[in-house]
Design a protein around this motif. Structure first.
Motif, mmCIF file in Angstrom:
data_model
loop_
_atom_site.group_PDB
_atom_site.id
_atom_site.type_symbol
_atom_site.label_atom_id
_atom_site.label_comp_id
_atom_site.label_asym_id
_atom_site.label_seq_id
_atom_site.Cartn_x
_atom_site.Cartn_y
_atom_site.Cartn_z
ATOM 1 N N GLY A 74 -7.070 4.825 -19.286
ATOM 2 C CA GLY A 74 -8.121 4.792 -18.673
ATOM 3 C C GLY A 74 -8.016 4.805 -17.009
ATOM 4 O O GLY A 74 -8.992 4.409 -16.553
ATOM 5 N N ALA A 75 -6.919 5.396 -16.617
ATOM 6 C CA ALA A 75 -6.780 5.632 -15.210
ATOM 7 C C ALA A 75 -7.733 6.627 -14.673
ATOM 8 O O ALA A 75 -8.588 6.640 -13.728
ATOM 9 C CB ALA A 75 -5.468 6.098 -14.697
ATOM 10 N N ILE A 76 -8.292 7.679 -15.721
ATOM 11 C CA ILE A 76 -9.357 8.404 -15.699
ATOM 12 C C ILE A 76 -10.057 8.376 -16.479
ATOM 13 O O ILE A 76 -9.799 8.107 -17.888
ATOM 14 C CB ILE A 76 -8.739 10.014 -15.724
ATOM 15 C CG1 ILE A 76 -7.598 10.268 -15.047
ATOM 16 C CG2 ILE A 76 -9.850 11.021 -15.408
ATOM 17 C CD1 ILE A 76 -6.816 11.933 -15.191
ATOM 18 N N ARG A 77 -11.395 7.809 -16.363
ATOM 19 C CA ARG A 77 -12.300 7.225 -17.239
ATOM 20 C C ARG A 77 -13.013 8.599 -17.875
ATOM 21 O O ARG A 77 -12.970 9.448 -17.316
ATOM 22 C CB ARG A 77 -13.403 6.394 -16.509
ATOM 23 C CG ARG A 77 -14.285 6.940 -15.471
ATOM 24 C CD ARG A 77 -15.380 6.359 -15.031
ATOM 25 N NE ARG A 77 -16.082 6.822 -14.031
ATOM 26 C CZ ARG A 77 -17.190 7.710 -14.492
ATOM 27 N NH1 ARG A 77 -17.523 7.942 -15.556
ATOM 28 N NH2 ARG A 77 -17.840 8.385 -13.418
ATOM 29 N N PRO A 78 -13.410 8.406 -19.099
ATOM 30 C CA PRO A 78 -14.214 9.392 -19.680
ATOM 31 C C PRO A 78 -15.566 10.053 -19.022
ATOM 32 O O PRO A 78 -16.132 9.064 -18.849
ATOM 33 C CB PRO A 78 -14.293 8.814 -21.081
ATOM 34 C CG PRO A 78 -13.603 7.311 -21.470
ATOM 35 C CD PRO A 78 -13.472 6.878 -19.895
ATOM 36 N N ILE A 79 -15.563 11.141 -19.106
ATOM 37 C CA ILE A 79 -16.697 11.611 -18.276
ATOM 38 C C ILE A 79 -17.324 12.803 -19.240
ATOM 39 O O ILE A 79 -16.361 13.406 -19.825
ATOM 40 C CB ILE A 79 -16.367 12.036 -16.789
ATOM 41 C CG1 ILE A 79 -15.411 13.264 -16.745
ATOM 42 C CG2 ILE A 79 -16.200 10.868 -16.015
ATOM 43 C CD1 ILE A 79 -15.045 13.669 -15.481
ATOM 44 N N THR A 80 -18.319 13.492 -19.055
ATOM 45 C CA THR A 80 -18.787 14.422 -19.791
ATOM 46 C C THR A 80 -19.052 15.664 -18.936
ATOM 47 O O THR A 80 -19.149 15.341 -17.548
ATOM 48 C CB THR A 80 -20.444 14.248 -20.383
ATOM 49 O OG1 THR A 80 -21.335 13.926 -19.449
ATOM 50 C CG2 THR A 80 -20.362 13.038 -21.386
ATOM 51 N N PRO A 81 -18.925 16.947 -19.275
ATOM 52 C CA PRO A 81 -19.276 18.150 -18.616
ATOM 53 C C PRO A 81 -20.403 17.964 -17.860
ATOM 54 O O PRO A 81 -20.916 18.375 -16.677
ATOM 55 C CB PRO A 81 -19.290 19.183 -19.572
ATOM 56 C CG PRO A 81 -18.408 18.474 -20.855
ATOM 57 C CD PRO A 81 -18.778 17.164 -20.663
ATOM 58 N N GLU A 82 -21.454 17.494 -18.508
ATOM 59 C CA GLU A 82 -23.153 17.282 -18.084
ATOM 60 C C GLU A 82 -22.960 16.406 -16.561
ATOM 61 O O GLU A 82 -23.411 16.643 -15.788
ATOM 62 C CB GLU A 82 -23.918 16.696 -18.941
ATOM 63 C CG GLU A 82 -24.348 17.774 -20.186
ATOM 64 C CD GLU A 82 -23.164 17.886 -21.021
ATOM 65 O OE1 GLU A 82 -22.381 17.076 -21.418
ATOM 66 O OE2 GLU A 82 -22.973 19.233 -21.309
#
Ligand code: SF4
Ligand code: SF4
Length: 535
Positions: free
Chosen positions: A423-431
Motif C-alpha cells: 500500500g506504499a503506492i495506493r491503487p489509482i486508475t488510468p482515468e
C-alpha cells in the motif's frame, strides 16, 4: 510416515514452491500483446493489467504484514494468508523454512552444492543475530520506518532476481544473440532469432537495467557463498522471518524425538544439523525454535533413533534469544529511524530527483510501509522505476524512484499502484491519472541546451511526445536569424505547469545527448502539499 517418504515430500514441496515463485516472478510484467496492442491502437488498447497473483509470496509473509501494521497502521487485504501461516507455525513449527521458503531452498541447494563444512560450523551463539535483526526491525517499524524488506527473505530474493540476476543473465544472453545475428552462417542467424523469442518473455523485452543492480547482485551472491562456512548460513544466523517463526513455533506439536535406548551418542545429528537445533549432551536436546525440519538429523542417524512425531507440547526449550541480543536489536531499531531522518530529506528539503511513482503516499507514510521489494520496479514497462541510491536519503535506500532519463511514466499505466503489496503506492486508475492529474513532478526547460531556445536549430520532439490533453508543452513562434545569417522561424517550447504531470517522457525523448534540455524535478508533486513548486 517413513523417512524416505518424508524426504521425498520435502523435496517435492521445496521444488514446487521454488517453481511457483519463479513462475509468478516471470509473470510480473506486462504481456507483449498488451504492449503491441497499445503501441498500435493507443486509446482502444487493452488495459494495463497483470492478472496472475504475482504478489502472492509477499501476501503470505507474516513479517511484512506485521511491520506494515505496526509502522503504517495498514490492515491490508489478504492478511489472512499471513495469519494462517503463523497459525500453521504455532502448530507445526518452522515447516515454512524447511518445506516452503524459496530462499531457504536456494540456500539448502547451495549448501549441498558448495559442500559446506558442518563440522567446522560457526559458534551456536551466532544464531542470536537474527533475533537482534528482528528486534531492530520491529522497533524501527513502531517508530515509523519499514526496514523489514531489506532482510526479509522473500523481498530480498525477489529484489535480487528482479533487479540484478535476471537482468544480468538477460544482458549476457542478448550479447550472445547479437553476436550470432551478426554471423554470416544462416542457421546461426535463425537460431539467434528463435532463441531471443523464447528468452525475451523470461528476461524482459526491453532488457531493463537498474541503478545499484550490481550491489544488489553482489550481496545476493555473498549470502549464497556464506553457505561455504555453515550450511543454510542465512537461515541459521541472519533471517529475521526465521526468527519470528521460531518464536511463534516454540510450542510446536510436531517434534523430532530421540529414542534414548537406541542413541549411541555418536553426535552425528548435532554435527550435521544445519541450524544447530541439536545441542548439549547426547542424546542432544532439540530446539523447535531453530529446527528447519530439513530432516537431516533423521537421515544421518545410523541408529535410526530419531523420529518425527505429533506430540503434546513439552516444556519450552531452554535456548531463547538472550536479553542482550534483543536489547542490542532494539537500540538499533531506535537508532536507525533517527539516522534516516537527520539528513532532513523527509521534509521540505526533499531531493529534486526524488520522483516517486504515481499514487505514492506522502513521503513519511511511504517510508513507513515501502518494503523495497522491487515489484513495482519489475512490473514498470518502461524501466522508469529504480531503487533509490542517494535520492531518498538513508531512510529511503532502495525505495522506488523514477529516473526519467532512463524511462518515463506511461500515462495509461497504473501497474505499480495495482500491485504494490504494502500500500506504499495506493491503487489509482488510468482515468484518475488523466482527468484529475496525479502530478509526480514538474518539467522545466534548460534554455541553454534546448536547440530552438539556444538558436541552434528547430526541434519539436518534447511537444510531440507530451501525452497530456491539453498539452503541457506549447510553442511561442519567433522570427529570428540562423547561424548562416538566413531568416529562421523557430518554435520555442514552454511548459504550462498547470497541465504538466511530471511523466518525464519529454526528458526521456529529448534528443540532446548527455543531460537533456528538459528536466523533471519532484517539486509540484500532488502527494506532498509541502513540496509545491511555488513557495
Ligand atoms: S512501493 Fe514498490 S518497492 Fe515499495 S513495497 Fe510497493 S511495490 Fe514494493
Ligand atoms: S511508474 Fe508509471 S509506467 Fe511505471 S508502472 Fe508505475 S504507472 Fe506504470
Amino acid at each position: 510416515m517413513n523417512l524416505r517418504t518424508l524426504i521425498v515430500l520435502r523435496r517435492l514441496s521445496q521444488t514446487a514452491f521454488v517453481l511457483l515463485f519463479l513462475v509468478l516472478f516471470v509473470q510480473a510484467r506486462l504481456s507483449s500483446d498488451t504492449m503491441v496492442d497499445y503501441s498500435l491502437t493507443l486509446e482502444n488498447a487493452q488495459p494495463f493489467t497483470i492478472r496472475s497473483p504475482v504478489d502472492f509470496f509477499f501476501r503470505i509473509d507474516p513479517l511484512l504484514r506485521l511491520t506494515t501494521l505496526l509502522a503504517g497502521k495498514l490492515w491490508l487485504a489478504g492478511i489472512g494468508w499471513a495469519i494462517g501461516l503463523m497459525a500453521m507455525t504455532a502448530i507445526l513449527g518452522r515447516v515454512f523454512c524447511g518445506f516452503i521458503c524459496p530462499f531457504g531452498t536456494i540456500h539448502h541447494a547451495a549448501s549441498l552444492g558448495i559442500r559446506s563444512n558442518c563440522d567446522a560450523a560457526i559458534p551456536p551463539r551466532s544464531r542470536l543475530i537474527k533475533y537482534a535483526f528482528l528486534a531492530a526491525i520491529l522497533v524501527s517499524g513502531i517508530l515509523g520506518l519499514e526496514l523489514a524488506g531489506i532482510l526479509d527473505p522473500l523481498c530480498l530474493l525477489f529484489r535480487s532476481l528482479a533487479l540484478s540476476i535476471f537482468p544480468g543473465i538477460g544482458l549476457m544472453l542478448k550479447s550472445a544473440f547479437d553476436a550470432m545475428a551478426a554471423s554470416d552462417i544462416k542457421w546461426i542467424n535463425l537460431a539467434s532469432y528463435a532463441a531471443e523469442m523464447i528468452i525475451s518473455p523470461i528476461f524482459g523485452y526491453g532488457y531493463p537495467a537498474y541503478q545499484t543492480g550490481g550491489l544488489i547482485g553482489l550481496l545476493f551472491l555473498a549470502l549464497v557463498w556464506l553457505n561455504r562456512f555453515s550450511p543454510r548460513f542465512w537461515c541459521r544466523v541472519l533471517c529475521p522471518l526465521g526468527a519470528l517463526l521460531g518464536l511463534i513455533g516454540r510450542y510446536t506439536r510436531l517434534v523430532l524425538l530421540t529414542d534414548e535406548a537406541r542413541c549411541n551418542a555418536c553426535g552425528l545429528c548435532q554435527s550435521r544439523c544445519p541450524s544447530a537445533a541439536r545441542s548439549g549432551k547426547t542424546p542432544a536436546s532439540w530446539n523447535p525454535s531453530e529446527c528447519l525440519y530439513c530432516l537431516t538429523c533423521m537421515n544421518v542417524c545410523p541408529q535410526e533413533a530419531i523420529s518425527l512425531r505429533v506430540a503434546q507440547a513439552g516444556a519450552p526449550p531452554k535456548f531463547a534469544p538472550t536479553r542482550r541480543a534483543m536489547l542490542s536489536g532494539m537500540v538499533a531499531g531506535l537508532f536507525l529511524p533517527a539516522v534516516g531522518r537527520v539528513d532532513g530529506r523527509l521534509f521540505a528539503a526533499s531531493d529534486p530527483a526524488l520522483i516517486r511513482p504515481p499514487g505514492s503516499l506522502d513521503e513519511i507514510d511511504f517510508l513507513a510501509v515501502c518494503a523495497r521489494c522491487g515489484l513495482c520496479m519489475k512490473v514498470c514497462p518502461t524501466n522508469a522505476i529504480n531503487p533509490a541510491w542517494g535520492e531518498a536519503g538513508l531512510a529511503g535506500f532502495w525505495t522506488p524512484v523514477i529516473i526519467p532519463k532512463q524511462g518515463y511514466c506511461e500515462l495509461s499505466c497504473t501497474l505499480c499502484s495495482q500491485l504494490c503489496p504494502t500500500g506504499a503506492i495506493r491503487p489509482i486508475t488510468p482515468e484518475e491519472k488523466k482527468t484529475k492529474p496525479i502530478r509526480i513532478g514538474s518539467a522545466s526547460i534548460d534554455r541553454g541546451r534546448c536547440l530552438p531556445w539556444s538558436g541552434n536549430g528547430p526541434c519539436i520532439v518534447c511537444e510531440e511526445v507530451c501525452p497530456t490533453s491539453p498539452k503541457a508543452i506549447v510553442f511561442d513562434t519567433v522570427d529570428t536569424t540562423g547561424a548562416d545569417g538566413e531568416p529562421l522561424k523557430l518554435k520555442l517550447p514552454k511548459i504550462r505547469l498547470q497541465h504538466c504531470v511530471g511523466c518525464g517522457i519529454c526528458e526521456n525523448k529529448c534528443p540532446i545527448s548527455g543531460s537533456a534540455a528538459v528536466h523533471v524535478i519532484a517539486a509540484g508533486e500532488t502527494r506532498n502539499p509541502r513540496h509545491g513548486l511555488l513557495l
